[in-house]
Structures are given as structure tokens and as C-alpha cells.
Design a protein around this motif. Structure first.
Motif, PDB file in Angstrom:
ATOM      1  N   GLY A 208       1.346  -1.355   0.011  1.00  0.00           N
ATOM      2  CA  GLY A 208       0.474  -0.195   0.172  1.00  0.00           C
ATOM      3  C   GLY A 208       0.934   0.966   0.040  1.00  0.00           C
ATOM      4  O   GLY A 208       0.618   2.315   0.568  1.00  0.00           O
ATOM      5  N   SER A 209       1.642   1.063  -0.818  1.00  0.00           N
ATOM      6  CA  SER A 209       2.975   2.472  -0.859  1.00  0.00           C
ATOM      7  C   SER A 209       3.152   2.943  -1.720  1.00  0.00           C
ATOM      8  O   SER A 209       3.413   4.420  -1.451  1.00  0.00           O
ATOM      9  N   GLY A 210       2.092   2.956  -3.073  1.00  0.00           N
ATOM     10  CA  GLY A 210       1.866   3.627  -3.886  1.00  0.00           C
ATOM     11  C   GLY A 210       3.486   3.226  -5.422  1.00  0.00           C
ATOM     12  O   GLY A 210       3.823   4.335  -5.700  1.00  0.00           O
ATOM     13  N   SER A 211       4.338   2.965  -4.184  1.00  0.00           N
ATOM     14  CA  SER A 211       5.747   2.717  -4.755  1.00  0.00           C
ATOM     15  C   SER A 211       5.657   1.888  -6.706  1.00  0.00           C
ATOM     16  O   SER A 211       4.962   0.948  -7.196  1.00  0.00           O
ATOM     17  N   GLY A 212       6.091   3.124  -7.447  1.00  0.00           N
ATOM     18  CA  GLY A 212       6.410   3.070  -8.694  1.00  0.00           C
ATOM     19  C   GLY A 212       5.044   3.203  -9.193  1.00  0.00           C
ATOM     20  O   GLY A 212       4.686   3.006 -10.636  1.00  0.00           O
ATOM     21  N   PHE A 213       3.909   3.877  -8.720  1.00  0.00           N
ATOM     22  CA  PHE A 213       3.331   4.546  -9.705  1.00  0.00           C
ATOM     23  C   PHE A 213       3.081   6.071  -9.650  1.00  0.00           C
ATOM     24  O   PHE A 213       4.018   6.392  -8.481  1.00  0.00           O
ATOM     25  N   ALA A 214       2.609   6.674 -10.680  1.00  0.00           N
ATOM     26  CA  ALA A 214       2.542   7.891 -10.429  1.00  0.00           C
ATOM     27  C   ALA A 214       1.833   8.603 -11.773  1.00  0.00           C
ATOM     28  O   ALA A 214       0.647   8.440 -12.367  1.00  0.00           O
ATOM     29  N   PHE A 215       1.469   9.751 -12.058  1.00  0.00           N
ATOM     30  CA  PHE A 215       0.121  10.665 -12.141  1.00  0.00           C
ATOM     31  C   PHE A 215       0.112  12.008 -12.100  1.00  0.00           C
ATOM     32  O   PHE A 215       0.244  12.303 -11.154  1.00  0.00           O
ATOM     33  N   ARG A 216       0.978  12.181 -12.870  1.00  0.00           N
ATOM     34  CA  ARG A 216       1.579  13.928 -13.586  1.00  0.00           C
ATOM     35  C   ARG A 216       0.635  14.263 -14.003  1.00  0.00           C
ATOM     36  O   ARG A 216       0.142  13.877 -15.523  1.00  0.00           O
ATOM     37  N   VAL A 217       0.297  15.319 -14.267  1.00  0.00           N
ATOM     38  CA  VAL A 217      -0.044  16.698 -14.954  1.00  0.00           C
ATOM     39  C   VAL A 217       0.398  17.564 -15.595  1.00  0.00           C
ATOM     40  O   VAL A 217       0.701  18.055 -14.438  1.00  0.00           O
ATOM     41  N   VAL A 218       0.811  17.857 -16.607  1.00  0.00           N
ATOM     42  CA  VAL A 218       1.940  19.062 -17.144  1.00  0.00           C
ATOM     43  C   VAL A 218       0.909  19.409 -18.233  1.00  0.00           C
ATOM     44  O   VAL A 218       0.705  19.293 -19.273  1.00  0.00           O
ATOM     45  N   GLY A 219       0.972  21.055 -17.695  1.00  0.00           N
ATOM     46  CA  GLY A 219       0.213  22.162 -18.370  1.00  0.00           C
ATOM     47  C   GLY A 219       0.809  22.558 -19.774  1.00  0.00           C
ATOM     48  O   GLY A 219       2.412  22.383 -19.874  1.00  0.00           O
ATOM     49  N   PRO A 220       0.554  23.798 -20.039  1.00  0.00           N
ATOM     50  CA  PRO A 220       0.890  24.275 -21.504  1.00  0.00           C
ATOM     51  C   PRO A 220       2.339  24.820 -21.373  1.00  0.00           C
ATOM     52  O   PRO A 220       2.802  25.153 -21.952  1.00  0.00           O
TER      53      PRO A 220
ATOM     54  N   GLY B 289      -4.369  27.991 -16.027  1.00  0.00           N
ATOM     55  CA  GLY B 289      -4.730  28.388 -17.159  1.00  0.00           C
ATOM     56  C   GLY B 289      -5.718  27.777 -18.190  1.00  0.00           C
ATOM     57  O   GLY B 289      -4.689  26.795 -18.446  1.00  0.00           O
ATOM     58  N   SER B 290      -6.548  28.030 -18.748  1.00  0.00           N
ATOM     59  CA  SER B 290      -7.363  27.061 -20.323  1.00  0.00           C
ATOM     60  C   SER B 290      -5.727  27.040 -20.811  1.00  0.00           C
ATOM     61  O   SER B 290      -4.799  27.485 -20.843  1.00  0.00           O
ATOM     62  N   GLY B 291      -6.208  26.030 -21.868  1.00  0.00           N
ATOM     63  CA  GLY B 291      -5.205  25.722 -22.705  1.00  0.00           C
ATOM     64  C   GLY B 291      -4.648  23.770 -22.926  1.00  0.00           C
ATOM     65  O   GLY B 291      -5.776  23.121 -21.866  1.00  0.00           O
ATOM     66  N   LYS B 292      -4.237  22.938 -23.199  1.00  0.00           N
ATOM     67  CA  LYS B 292      -3.565  21.772 -23.584  1.00  0.00           C
ATOM     68  C   LYS B 292      -3.128  21.316 -22.518  1.00  0.00           C
ATOM     69  O   LYS B 292      -1.634  21.509 -22.818  1.00  0.00           O
ATOM     70  N   TYR B 293      -3.357  19.992 -21.826  1.00  0.00           N
ATOM     71  CA  TYR B 293      -2.869  19.234 -21.019  1.00  0.00           C
ATOM     72  C   TYR B 293      -2.128  18.002 -21.177  1.00  0.00           C
ATOM     73  O   TYR B 293      -2.608  17.592 -22.015  1.00  0.00           O
ATOM     74  N   THR B 294      -0.768  17.709 -20.495  1.00  0.00           N
ATOM     75  CA  THR B 294      -0.689  16.106 -20.688  1.00  0.00           C
ATOM     76  C   THR B 294      -1.055  15.787 -19.182  1.00  0.00           C
ATOM     77  O   THR B 294      -0.410  16.638 -18.419  1.00  0.00           O
ATOM     78  N   VAL B 295      -0.951  14.311 -19.832  1.00  0.00           N
ATOM     79  CA  VAL B 295      -0.649  13.594 -18.205  1.00  0.00           C
ATOM     80  C   VAL B 295      -0.265  11.701 -18.460  1.00  0.00           C
ATOM     81  O   VAL B 295      -0.151  11.567 -19.738  1.00  0.00           O
ATOM     82  N   GLU B 296       0.180  12.202 -18.019  1.00  0.00           N
ATOM     83  CA  GLU B 296       1.617  11.246 -17.736  1.00  0.00           C
ATOM     84  C   GLU B 296       2.169  10.370 -16.529  1.00  0.00           C
ATOM     85  O   GLU B 296       1.426  10.274 -15.380  1.00  0.00           O
ATOM     86  N   TRP B 297       1.564   9.111 -17.174  1.00  0.00           N
ATOM     87  CA  TRP B 297       1.062   8.102 -15.821  1.00  0.00           C
ATOM     88  C   TRP B 297       2.288   6.712 -16.271  1.00  0.00           C
ATOM     89  O   TRP B 297       2.612   6.132 -16.503  1.00  0.00           O
ATOM     90  N   GLN B 298       1.941   6.242 -14.218  1.00  0.00           N
ATOM     91  CA  GLN B 298       2.805   5.142 -14.652  1.00  0.00           C
ATOM     92  C   GLN B 298       2.185   4.212 -13.104  1.00  0.00           C
ATOM     93  O   GLN B 298       1.827   4.202 -12.539  1.00  0.00           O
TER      94      GLN B 298
END
Length: 201
Positions: free
Chosen positions: A59-71, A96-105
């Protein structure tokens, strides 16, 4: 020849059996924000849902990632993830408004890390209070240990580990097939010679 065909069939089955774990990775089936979608209202959380239960050891979340990168290139997640069955969630925040990128692992049910990314468009509603974002990936404030660093360490190493493991499975399957084929050929070449008739003239 029938025995040879049977042996080759068994060998092929062994190769397929060994190679199957390499193709058992979890895959994305749903997400918030949607892949390529448009958000006009900020949800309480962002989530990734896969086809199978995620492997969160301890239950440590090790190896998981959820990133949200803005414009603007800034990160709008807080580094914390919650794993529940086949899903991973993180608190939602955007600028602010724009295109975002989700990076997940994630760590899939077969133990391999799987990573990917996708984009979505954010159209902020009137009066929305934009988050400031961070120039570097945040670390979850509730767990300042090595497991948190692993959860936000990126996606390249996980992909490399998965590829190396896949190569080992395929290599082992190939060796089994070669060994069985050689054994069959040797058995076919060692047929007993016909007995000679030693009767006296």
C-alpha cells in the motif's frame, strides 16, 4: 514422423506458455480527464482505470505516478496517488486554459511497470481560481520516504525493466523449442539396424 510432429507441437505450446506473461500487462480502459477530451469543470480528482487489479505492494504506492503538465510546462499534481483495485487517483488541480498532458505510470497485475501519456484540453470556467503549478514534479507531502520518490521518478526505467523481462521470457521459450527439436532429430537418427540372418549355408 507423427512423434516428431507431436514434439514440435508441444515445443510450440511451451514457447507460447512462456511468452504469455509478457503480454499480460494492464492497459487503460477509462480516465478522467478523458483521452483527447475537453474539461470545462474541474472534478474532485483525476483517475486512471485499467482492465485488471493494480499491484500496490504494501500500500505504499511505490512505482505509481500521476503527473499533469500544463501548457506552461509546470506540474499541477501534488505527487500523491491513491490505488484502489484497478484504479489510481490523484487530487485534481489545473492552471489556466490550454492543452495539458497526463503522464502516468502503474504496476500491473503481472508485476511489470506500465507507463504512457495522453493530452486533454482545459477550458476554465468563469471565475476559476487557477493553481500556480510547480516547475519540478512535486513529492507527496504525506510520505517523505523512498517509496514516494519511486512513485514520482518518471516512466523510462519502468519501461526498460518491462522490456528486459519480456526478452528473458522469449529467450527461454526459444531455448526450450530448440532443445526439443534437437532431441527429436537425435531419436529419429538412432533407429535400430535391421537384424541379419546368421544361418549356416
Amino acid at each position: 514422423m507423427a512423434g516428431s510432429a507431436a514434439a514440435v507441437a508441444i515445443a510450440g505450446g511451451a514457447v507460447l506458455g512462456l511468452a504469455s506473461p509478457a503480454s499480460a500487462h494492464n492497459y487503460l480502459i477509462a480516465s478522467t480527464p478523458e483521452v483527447g477530451g475537453t474539461l470545462t469543470e474541474l472534478p474532485k480528482s483525476f483517475d486512471i482505470t485499467t482492465n485488471d487489479k493494480l499491484l500496490d505492494i504494501g500500500g505504499s504506492g511505490s512505482g505509481f505516478a500521476f503527473r499533469v503538465v500544463g501548457p506552461d510546462g509546470k506540474y499541477y499534481e501534488d505527487g500523491c496517488v491513491d490505488i484502489d483495485g484497478p484504479s489510481m487517483t490523484t487530487p485534481a488541480a489545473l492552471g489556466g486554459s490550454g492543452k495539458y498532458t497526463v503522464e502516468w505510470q502503474i504496476v500491473s497485475a503481472d508485476g511489470h511497470t506500465v507507463s504512457d501519456e495522453y493530452t486533454f484540453t482545459w477550458k476554465a470556467p468563469s471565475g476559476f481560481s487557477a493553481a500556480t503549478g510547480s516547475s519540478t514534479p512535486p513529492t507527496c507531502a504525506t510520505a517523505g520516504d523512498s517509496s514516494t520518490e519511486a512513485a514520482t521518478s518518471g516512466t523510462a526505467s519502468g519501461s526498460a525493466d518491462s522490456a528486459a523481462s519480456d526478452a528473458l521470457w522469449i529467450g527461454a521459450g526459444g531455448l526450450v523449442l530448440v532443445a526439443l527439436v534437437v532431441t527429436v532429430l537425435l531419436l529419429l537418427r538412432r533407429r535400430p539396424a535391421p537384424e541379419t540372418d546368421d544361418t549356416d549355408d
